[in-house]
Design a protein around this motif. Structure first.
Motif, PDB file in Angstrom:
ATOM      1  N   LEU A  86     -31.626 -28.443   3.653  1.00 40.71           N
ATOM      2  CA  LEU A  86     -31.039 -29.349   3.792  1.00 40.71           C
ATOM      3  C   LEU A  86     -30.392 -29.862   2.671  1.00 40.71           C
ATOM      4  N   ALA A  87     -28.987 -30.096   2.623  1.00 35.47           N
ATOM      5  CA  ALA A  87     -28.471 -30.715   1.555  1.00 35.47           C
ATOM      6  C   ALA A  87     -27.061 -31.247   1.787  1.00 35.47           C
ATOM      7  N   SER A  88     -26.133 -32.580   0.892  1.00 35.18           N
ATOM      8  CA  SER A  88     -25.209 -32.937   1.165  1.00 35.18           C
ATOM      9  C   SER A  88     -24.330 -33.010  -0.334  1.00 35.18           C
ATOM     10  N   ILE A  89     -23.177 -33.805   0.329  1.00 34.73           N
ATOM     11  CA  ILE A  89     -21.937 -33.625  -1.255  1.00 34.73           C
ATOM     12  C   ILE A  89     -21.467 -34.986  -0.279  1.00 34.73           C
ATOM     13  N   LEU A  90     -20.912 -35.751  -1.452  1.00 33.81           N
ATOM     14  CA  LEU A  90     -19.874 -36.229  -1.502  1.00 33.81           C
ATOM     15  C   LEU A  90     -18.323 -36.232  -1.901  1.00 33.81           C
ATOM     16  N   VAL A  91     -17.848 -36.213  -1.337  1.00 32.13           N
ATOM     17  CA  VAL A  91     -16.101 -36.475  -1.875  1.00 32.13           C
ATOM     18  C   VAL A  91     -15.384 -37.339  -1.782  1.00 32.13           C
ATOM     19  N   ILE A  92     -15.171 -37.391  -2.805  1.00 31.72           N
ATOM     20  CA  ILE A  92     -14.850 -39.100  -3.938  1.00 31.72           C
ATOM     21  C   ILE A  92     -13.755 -38.987  -3.685  1.00 31.72           C
ATOM     22  N   ILE A  93     -12.626 -39.584  -2.953  1.00 33.98           N
ATOM     23  CA  ILE A  93     -10.928 -39.617  -3.981  1.00 33.98           C
ATOM     24  C   ILE A  93     -10.509 -40.906  -3.583  1.00 33.98           C
ATOM     25  N   TYR A  94     -10.409 -40.997  -5.322  1.00 31.86           N
ATOM     26  CA  TYR A  94      -9.712 -42.085  -5.373  1.00 31.86           C
ATOM     27  C   TYR A  94      -8.593 -42.205  -6.315  1.00 31.86           C
ATOM     28  N   GLY A  95      -7.367 -43.480  -6.835  1.00 32.62           N
ATOM     29  CA  GLY A  95      -6.267 -43.802  -7.235  1.00 32.62           C
ATOM     30  C   GLY A  95      -5.041 -43.116  -6.602  1.00 32.62           C
ATOM     31  N   ASP A  96      -3.843 -44.100  -7.222  1.00 31.61           N
ATOM     32  CA  ASP A  96      -2.602 -44.001  -6.084  1.00 31.61           C
ATOM     33  C   ASP A  96      -2.070 -42.995  -6.087  1.00 31.61           C
ATOM     34  N   ASP A  97      -2.548 -42.070  -7.388  1.00 31.68           N
ATOM     35  CA  ASP A  97      -1.611 -40.119  -6.354  1.00 31.68           C
ATOM     36  C   ASP A  97      -3.163 -39.860  -6.244  1.00 31.68           C
ATOM     37  N   PRO A  98      -3.602 -39.823  -5.719  1.00 28.00           N
ATOM     38  CA  PRO A  98      -5.165 -39.534  -4.693  1.00 28.00           C
ATOM     39  C   PRO A  98      -5.050 -38.473  -5.836  1.00 28.00           C
ATOM     40  N   ILE A  99      -6.514 -38.877  -6.508  1.00 31.01           N
ATOM     41  CA  ILE A  99      -7.630 -37.177  -7.322  1.00 31.01           C
ATOM     42  C   ILE A  99      -8.901 -37.558  -6.428  1.00 31.01           C
ATOM     43  N   VAL A 100      -9.624 -35.866  -6.513  1.00 24.07           N
ATOM     44  CA  VAL A 100     -10.829 -35.800  -6.317  1.00 24.07           C
ATOM     45  C   VAL A 100     -11.819 -35.599  -6.829  1.00 24.07           C
ATOM     46  N   VAL A 101     -12.657 -36.199  -7.030  1.00 23.22           N
ATOM     47  CA  VAL A 101     -13.471 -35.492  -8.468  1.00 23.22           C
ATOM     48  C   VAL A 101     -14.445 -34.342  -7.869  1.00 23.22           C
ATOM     49  N   MET A 102     -14.504 -33.641  -8.992  1.00 17.98           N
ATOM     50  CA  MET A 102     -15.339 -32.833  -8.897  1.00 17.98           C
ATOM     51  C   MET A 102     -16.051 -32.275 -10.129  1.00 17.98           C
ATOM     52  N   THR A 103     -17.050 -30.946  -9.922  1.00 19.55           N
ATOM     53  CA  THR A 103     -18.033 -31.108 -11.678  1.00 19.55           C
ATOM     54  C   THR A 103     -18.598 -29.529 -11.191  1.00 19.55           C
ATOM     55  N   GLU A 104     -18.709 -29.368 -12.801  1.00 17.90           N
ATOM     56  CA  GLU A 104     -18.655 -28.047 -13.363  1.00 17.90           C
ATOM     57  C   GLU A 104     -20.315 -27.651 -13.240  1.00 17.90           C
ATOM     58  N   LYS A 105     -20.884 -27.093 -12.568  1.00 17.64           N
ATOM     59  CA  LYS A 105     -22.474 -26.457 -12.986  1.00 17.64           C
ATOM     60  C   LYS A 105     -22.471 -25.833 -14.685  1.00 17.64           C
TER      61      LYS A 105
END
Length: 182
Positions: A26-45
């Motif tokens: 089992l694992a989980s992630i968080l989709v984070i959306i923010y800003g007036d022009d919606p932005i999603v936060v992602m990462t590079e491993k």
């Protein structure tokens, strides 16, 4: 699309407990959306990671024995990986679980839509943090051309700055896209 619309679309009941047979961890992630022009936060491993080296993903990770549930996992991992503290009341919903083809994880995605975020800082599990304009990013969706990737579920890809997002992260993005289209 405005943040209040996104909050309405992604507001769902939260059930941070899922059952998995012994085949998946089992694992989980968080989709984070923010800003007036919606932005999603992602990462590079980083390239030297045991699992998913060099892949573009959402902040998150495997369930630890100290986590009370998968929501705790997503919040802890987000804080550790990118230095962002999201509270439980800022998590507005969740998406359908996805599985990974090679590493054997069952991932529960949670969604947080916030007005703004502070500057982020990557830990050793993150090579780079991306702030990706959501709507243009979702328009890059394509079918994954690799037939070996289509064994477990339909596969998609998305592209940002000449980097391909595929696998579980792309299937999560496809869920987001489907929610926005309905």
């Amino acid at each position: 699309m405005r943040l209040d619309e996104l909050k309405s679309i992604f507001s769902t009941p939260i059930n941070p407990h899922i059952q998995s047979d012994e085949k998946y961890r089992l694992a989980s992630i968080l989709v984070i959306i923010y800003g007036d022009d919606p932005i999603v936060v992602m990462t590079e491993k980083p390239q030297d990671m045991k699992f998913h080296a060099g892949e573009i993903s959402f902040p998150g990770g495997k369930l630890d024995e100290d986590d009370s549930d998968l929501l705790d996992t997503a919040l802890r991992e987000t804080s550790e990986e990118i230095g962002l503290t999201i509270t439980k009341d800022q998590v507005i919903g969740q998406l359908e679980p996805v599985i990974t083809l090679n590493s054997g994880f069952l991932i529960l995605p949670f969604v947080s839509v916030v007005n703004k975020i502070p500057p982020l800082s990557a830990n050793c599990e993150v090579e780079k943090i991306f702030h990706i304009p959501l709507e243009p990013f979702l328009k890059t969706e394509a079918r994954d051309p690799d037939p070996n990737h289509n064994i477990i579920q339909e596969m998609y890809t998305f592209e940002y700055q000449n980097q391909i997002v595929w696998g579980a992260s792309a299937r999560i993005l496809k869920q987001i896209q489907s929610c926005l289209e309905s």
